[in-house]
Enzyme design. Structure first.
Site, PDB file in Angstrom:
ATOM      1  N   SER A 154       0.846  -1.186   0.000  1.00 29.59           N
ATOM      2  CA  SER A 154       0.000   0.000   0.000  1.00 29.59           C
ATOM      3  C   SER A 154       0.892   1.250   0.000  1.00 29.59           C
ATOM      4  CB  SER A 154      -0.966  -0.033   1.186  1.00 29.59           C
ATOM      5  OG  SER A 154      -1.993   0.904   1.000  1.00 29.59           O
ATOM      6  N   ASP A 417      -8.100  -4.936  -6.862  1.00 31.21           N
ATOM      7  CA  ASP A 417      -7.741  -3.790  -6.030  1.00 31.21           C
ATOM      8  C   ASP A 417      -7.888  -2.477  -6.805  1.00 31.21           C
ATOM      9  OD1 ASP A 417      -6.678  -2.038  -4.170  1.00 31.21           O
ATOM     10  OD2 ASP A 417      -4.594  -2.585  -4.610  1.00 31.21           O
ATOM     11  N   HIS A 442      -6.035  -6.072  -2.600  1.00 30.15           N
ATOM     12  CA  HIS A 442      -4.987  -5.199  -2.088  1.00 30.15           C
ATOM     13  C   HIS A 442      -3.928  -5.985  -1.315  1.00 30.15           C
ATOM     14  CE1 HIS A 442      -3.788  -1.046  -1.444  1.00 30.15           C
ATOM     15  NE2 HIS A 442      -3.644  -1.250  -0.153  1.00 30.15           N
TER      16      HIS A 442
END
Length: 474
Positions: A154, A417, A442
């Site tokens: 991330s 994602d 993700h």
């Protein structure tokens, strides 16, 4: 091998009544603890330490320092071997990743409070300089001669790539998972991908969501309709009391859309300690939306909302904009990183998941101005649209956006994602390959294997390992 986990932990939203998914971040953070806990990386071999870090790396006249937490696992280290640096993210740091803050998040606090004057030191550039200072000091303290490989998922996936780009003499390679590289004020592509991901279940699911939202819009036009919505969606404040102000209505619609966005973003990941909400999948919400026995599409949308409220142990849906702003104005030091992350979106990245994409099934009631207003209401009037556009442009100039010039970085994204829309999903440079994994969400590759993992995910893990092995041999 020696594992250094510098704790740059972006601790994000706790289960607040007003939001459990906000600005593309789930409560607890984007990267949860990994499923399984290998005995090879036992917690007894993980040491917790504190590092004296520089507050401002870009003004030599400032001598203020602060204590930054990190973990070390040297169970497999041999002299001259590689050192793996796991950059923590938007969740509580955990030794299970050794086995994982970036100041202002988690237990590492550079300043006494989170006032705007103190948040000025919270930036990706300072974070990268923190990492560089940490690596340099560790090399000296432990007499390390090996090559450093950075990992992140991330936002820390972005940091991992930028760290290799900015400090190639310190970091030999990096794995960047689900890291957005392009700063973007109006990230309307987010909900385009949400739509596409929901469509993987069925076209009928997407159509039902669209019809449900249209039915909500119609009911909002009539007093009796407002009362029906209050009951159906378990609203904390009756719509009659707030419907006169667009900020509340925008927050209502963005919250409904966030119900689906949060499920899509983390669909079927392998984190442990998942809440009941974390186990809800696209199959679950779409299963409700196509179930005609529940009622009309609006009833099904309300059932999805109730499912998520119950799973997050929240009694009512709080869409009150003022409640949200009051929470985000709190400058006290705490383990809730919502204010900090919001500040970074207002001063560096944007990343606002707006309703600007058309056509999409969630309506058009949360445009980019809604998010810019939040910046101003939380941090001050100077954080306006012109300011945000300037800082986002500067971020892309600093790092190159999707045209980043870097080697020895593997960019990894999942097709489910929504954040992959701001990342590199196709290899442009063989020295900085991209791996695009169909059907996963993700940071999926960051978690240990599970029997339910698709073969494409398992193959991606093998490819990542092969790239890192190749770089270490160079």
């Amino acid at each position: 091998m020696m594992y250094f986990n510098l704790i740059f932990s972006l601790l994000f939203l706790q289960a607040n009544a007003w939001k459990f998914f906000h600005l593309g971040r789930m409560s607890g953070g984007n990267l949860g603890e990994p499923a399984g806990h290998s005995s090879l990386l036992s917690s007894s071999s993980v040491k917790t330490s504190w590092f004296t870090q520089i507050l401002n790396h870009f003004n030599p006249r400032e001598t203020t320092t602060w204590l930054q937490r990190y973990y070390v696992n040297d169970q497999f280290y041999n002299d001259g071997g590689p050192i793996f640096l796991m950059i923590g993210g938007e969740g509580e740091a955990s030794d299970k990743w050794m086995t994982q803050g970036h100041g202002y998040y988690g237990k590492s606090y550079p300043t006494e409070d989170l006032s705007v004057k103190n948040l000025v030191y919270l930036s990706s550039e300072q974070a990268l300089a923190d990492l560089a200072n940490f690596i340099t000091t560790m090399n000296s303290q432990y007499k390390l001669k090996g090559k450093w490989i950075a990992f992140g998922g991330s936002y820390p996936g972005s940091l991992a790539a930028w760290l290799r780009m900015k400090y190639p003499h310190l970091v030999h390679g990096a794995m960047s998972a689900s890291g957005p590289l392009l700063a973007d004020v109006d990230f309307f592509d987010y909900f385009r991908v949400v739509d596409e991901s929901l469509k993987t279940f069925s076209e009928e699911c997407l159509t039902s969501i669209k019809n449900a939202n249209e039915q909500v819009s119609l009911l909002m036009k009539h007093p009796l309709g407002l009362k029906k919505l209050n009951k159906a969606f378990k609203l904390c404040d009756p719509l009659e009391s707030l419907i006169g102000e667009q900020k509340h209505i925008s927050n209502f619609w963005e919250t409904l859309a966030g119900n689906f966005a949060g499920v899509v973003q983390y669909n079927k990941d392998n984190r442990i300690g998942k809440t009941k909400a974390g186990n809800i999948t696209i199959d679950d919400v779409c299963g409700i939306m196509v179930n005609e026995t529940i009622g009309i599409p609006l009833d099904r949308l309300a059932a999805v909302n109730s499912l998520l409220l119950d799973a997050n142990h929240v009694k009512c849906m709080d869409y009150n904009y003022d409640t949200m702003i009051k929470e985000l104005r709190n400058i006290s030091r705490n383990d809730n990183g919502a204010r900090q992350w919001t500040y970074q979106t207002c001063t560096e990245f944007g990343f606002y998941q707006t309703s600007s994409y058309s056509p999409q099934v969630f309506g058009d009631q949360f445009p980019v101005d809604f998010f810019i207003k939040q910046c101003q209401d939380i941090f001050g009037s100077r954080f306006d649209g012109d300011f945000l556009n300037q800082v986002v442009d500067q971020t892309n100039i600093n790092y190159g956006g999707l045209d980043i010039e870097v080697t020895n970085v593997v960019f990894v994204h999942g097709s489910i994602d929504p954040w992959h829309a701001l990342g590199i999903t196709k290899t442009k440079n063989q020295d900085a390959p991209a791996i695009y994994i169909p059907g996963v969400a993700h940071c999926a590759n960051m978690y240990p294997k599970s029997d339910s993992d698709p073969p494409e995910l398992n193959q991606a893990r093998v490819e990542i390992e092969n790239y890192i092995d190749k770089w270490l041999r160079l």
